[in-house]
Design an enzyme around this catalytic site. Sequence first.
Site, PDB file in Angstrom:
ATOM      1  N   ASP A  97       0.872  -1.172   0.000  1.00  0.00           N
ATOM      2  CA  ASP A  97       0.000   0.000   0.000  1.00  0.00           C
ATOM      3  C   ASP A  97       0.910   1.224   0.000  1.00  0.00           C
ATOM      4  O   ASP A  97       1.499   1.567   1.035  1.00  0.00           O
ATOM      5  CB  ASP A  97      -0.906  -0.018   1.232  1.00  0.00           C
ATOM      6  CG  ASP A  97      -1.704   1.271   1.363  1.00  0.00           C
ATOM      7  OD1 ASP A  97      -1.574   2.142   0.489  1.00  0.00           O
ATOM      8  OD2 ASP A  97      -2.445   1.407   2.356  1.00  0.00           O
ATOM      9  N   GLN A 148       0.641   6.521   0.861  1.00  0.00           N
ATOM     10  CA  GLN A 148       1.343   7.609   1.557  1.00  0.00           C
ATOM     11  C   GLN A 148       2.837   7.617   1.226  1.00  0.00           C
ATOM     12  O   GLN A 148       3.601   8.355   1.834  1.00  0.00           O
ATOM     13  CB  GLN A 148       1.176   7.470   3.081  1.00  0.00           C
ATOM     14  CG  GLN A 148      -0.233   7.579   3.577  1.00  0.00           C
ATOM     15  CD  GLN A 148      -0.816   9.000   3.454  1.00  0.00           C
ATOM     16  OE1 GLN A 148      -0.113   9.965   3.199  1.00  0.00           O
ATOM     17  NE2 GLN A 148      -2.118   9.104   3.615  1.00  0.00           N
ATOM     18  N   LYS A 152      -3.631  12.135  -3.575  1.00  0.00           N
ATOM     19  CA  LYS A 152      -2.668  12.394  -2.494  1.00  0.00           C
ATOM     20  C   LYS A 152      -1.329  12.871  -3.063  1.00  0.00           C
ATOM     21  O   LYS A 152      -0.384  13.103  -2.332  1.00  0.00           O
ATOM     22  CB  LYS A 152      -2.458  11.131  -1.661  1.00  0.00           C
ATOM     23  CG  LYS A 152      -3.701  10.723  -0.856  1.00  0.00           C
ATOM     24  CD  LYS A 152      -3.387   9.570   0.044  1.00  0.00           C
ATOM     25  CE  LYS A 152      -4.642   8.926   0.616  1.00  0.00           C
ATOM     26  NZ  LYS A 152      -5.323   9.757   1.601  1.00  0.00           N
ATOM     27  N   CYS A 185      -9.008   6.296   9.682  1.00  0.00           N
ATOM     28  CA  CYS A 185      -9.205   4.974   9.063  1.00  0.00           C
ATOM     29  C   CYS A 185      -8.157   3.977   9.573  1.00  0.00           C
ATOM     30  O   CYS A 185      -7.650   3.154   8.792  1.00  0.00           O
ATOM     31  CB  CYS A 185      -9.160   5.048   7.539  1.00  0.00           C
ATOM     32  SG  CYS A 185     -10.469   6.039   6.856  1.00  0.00           S
TER      33      CYS A 185
HETATM   34  C1  LIG Z   1      -1.952   4.444   3.984  1.00  0.00           C
HETATM   35  C2  LIG Z   1      -3.209   4.632   3.200  1.00  0.00           C
HETATM   36  N1  LIG Z   1      -3.634   3.633   2.419  1.00  0.00           N
HETATM   37  C3  LIG Z   1      -4.739   3.725   1.683  1.00  0.00           C
HETATM   38  C4  LIG Z   1      -5.496   4.878   1.701  1.00  0.00           C
HETATM   39  C5  LIG Z   1      -6.740   4.934   0.883  1.00  0.00           C
HETATM   40  O1  LIG Z   1      -6.654   5.935  -0.074  1.00  0.00           O
HETATM   41  P1  LIG Z   1      -7.945   6.305  -0.918  1.00  0.00           P
HETATM   42  O2  LIG Z   1      -8.961   6.797   0.073  1.00  0.00           O
HETATM   43  O3  LIG Z   1      -7.478   7.360  -1.836  1.00  0.00           O
HETATM   44  O4  LIG Z   1      -8.378   5.068  -1.583  1.00  0.00           O
HETATM   45  C6  LIG Z   1      -5.113   5.948   2.505  1.00  0.00           C
HETATM   46  C7  LIG Z   1      -5.922   7.158   2.581  1.00  0.00           C
HETATM   47  O5  LIG Z   1      -5.798   7.969   3.471  1.00  0.00           O
HETATM   48  C8  LIG Z   1      -3.921   5.819   3.264  1.00  0.00           C
HETATM   49  O6  LIG Z   1      -3.494   6.819   4.045  1.00  0.00           O
END
Ligand SMILES: Cc1ncc(COP(=O)(O)O)c(C=O)c1O
Length: 412
Positions: free
Chosen positions: A201, A204, A227, A366
């Site tokens: 993932d 960030q 982002k 989240c």
């Molecule tokens: C570490 C991480 N992974 C995944 C996501 C999910 O991103 P998105 O909401 O753009 O799908 C985020 C969103 O804040 C995040 O910080």
Amino acid sequence: MLIKEKINEIRKDFKYLEDDPEYIYFDNAATTQKPIQVLEDTVAYYEHQNGNPHRGAHKFAFSATEVYENGRKKVADFINANSANEIIFLRNATEALNLIAYSYALNNLKKGDEILISIMEHHSNLVTWQFVANKTGAKLNYLYLDDDMQITDQEFDSKINKNTKILAITAASNVVGTMPNVKAFIEKAKNVSKDIITVVDAAQYVPHHKVDVKDLNCDFLAFSGHKMLSSMGIGVLYGKEELLNTMDPFLYGGDMIEYVREDESTFLNSPQRFEAGTTNVGGVASLVSAINYIDKIGIEEIYNIESELCKYAYEKIKKLDYIDVYTTSNSHRSPVIAFNVKEAHPHDVASILDNYKIAVRSGHHCAQPLHRYLGVNASCRASFAFYNTFEEIDSFIEHLEDVRRILRIGSK
Ligand SMILES: Cc1ncc(COP(=O)(O)O)c(C=O)c1O
């Protein structure tokens, strides 16, 4: 050029600062502001090149196809993929991670298998795997953090084993800032079993760092455009081509089929196999422009500015005895500071700061399991981008004292 001068130059590209130069935007980990160049390029696409890609025999279909497919090549180069076929355009990182869960994991995992994630995962890389575990009978295991929010080698070695079928891990935490050595973990995992599928993932991570998927040797990597300066609604899944072509489609419909008969269909290979329906060409135009903008400044320069800002803020906030800080002390981190004002609710803190024109996030970001692990329900988060300033950090730190005064904390 000195770092402060550089930042002042960069700030001229951001319109939100023209609206109110005093407003301090420290919610960059949720979504970045967009530079004027990206906004103009996105509008220019709709003004001059808009069409439905792939399926027309006219100028506008051709121009949209060109923007879209050149964008795929651009992203492939940006993360050093082997081929543009390894780049799938989706809505965001969340959709990318779900695609892996639905198209790969549900079809390949069974009882007795294990999925390994970390306790600091965003829900998009956590709830998704809970779902897979529940559906397949696989077990979900967690990597926990040491006192400085790091995953130790010992912890990793004790959790990875021959039953592990998926390792899904963040390259940068959106709360505690930790950037685990993902490359080393992938290597260790592949040494345990070459069949382990590795998922990164990078939501960030990509905005702050050069990513080289060949060097990482991950099977999948996910990130979101919004982002990293582009418009919302565009995200990327990278996957190894040979693996992608063994997987079932995620969504079914137009533009992903080879032949359709009344009772069965065959499907195109990646990437079309995973891009059913009309795609977000405007989003791709925006993402390409964002990459151009990042390249113009230089990703190393971006990381350098953000690291300096984060270090400055971290050293200041750590000195305040009425603040609990959750971010790692390791200076190799994503530019976020998660904190709580002792005895104050994070939402109150964020609302008061907003009155002083400072935008920070409050809540669980989240990452509920991580907060539970830290022993709190929620936190505030200040997250920095290369268009923020040291003066903005000074102002933020000063106004934390006002938060206490307004909430009457610490007064007799
Ligand atoms: C570490 C991480 N992974 C995944 C996501 C999910 O991103 P998105 O909401 O753009 O799908 C985020 C969103 O804040 C995040 O910080």
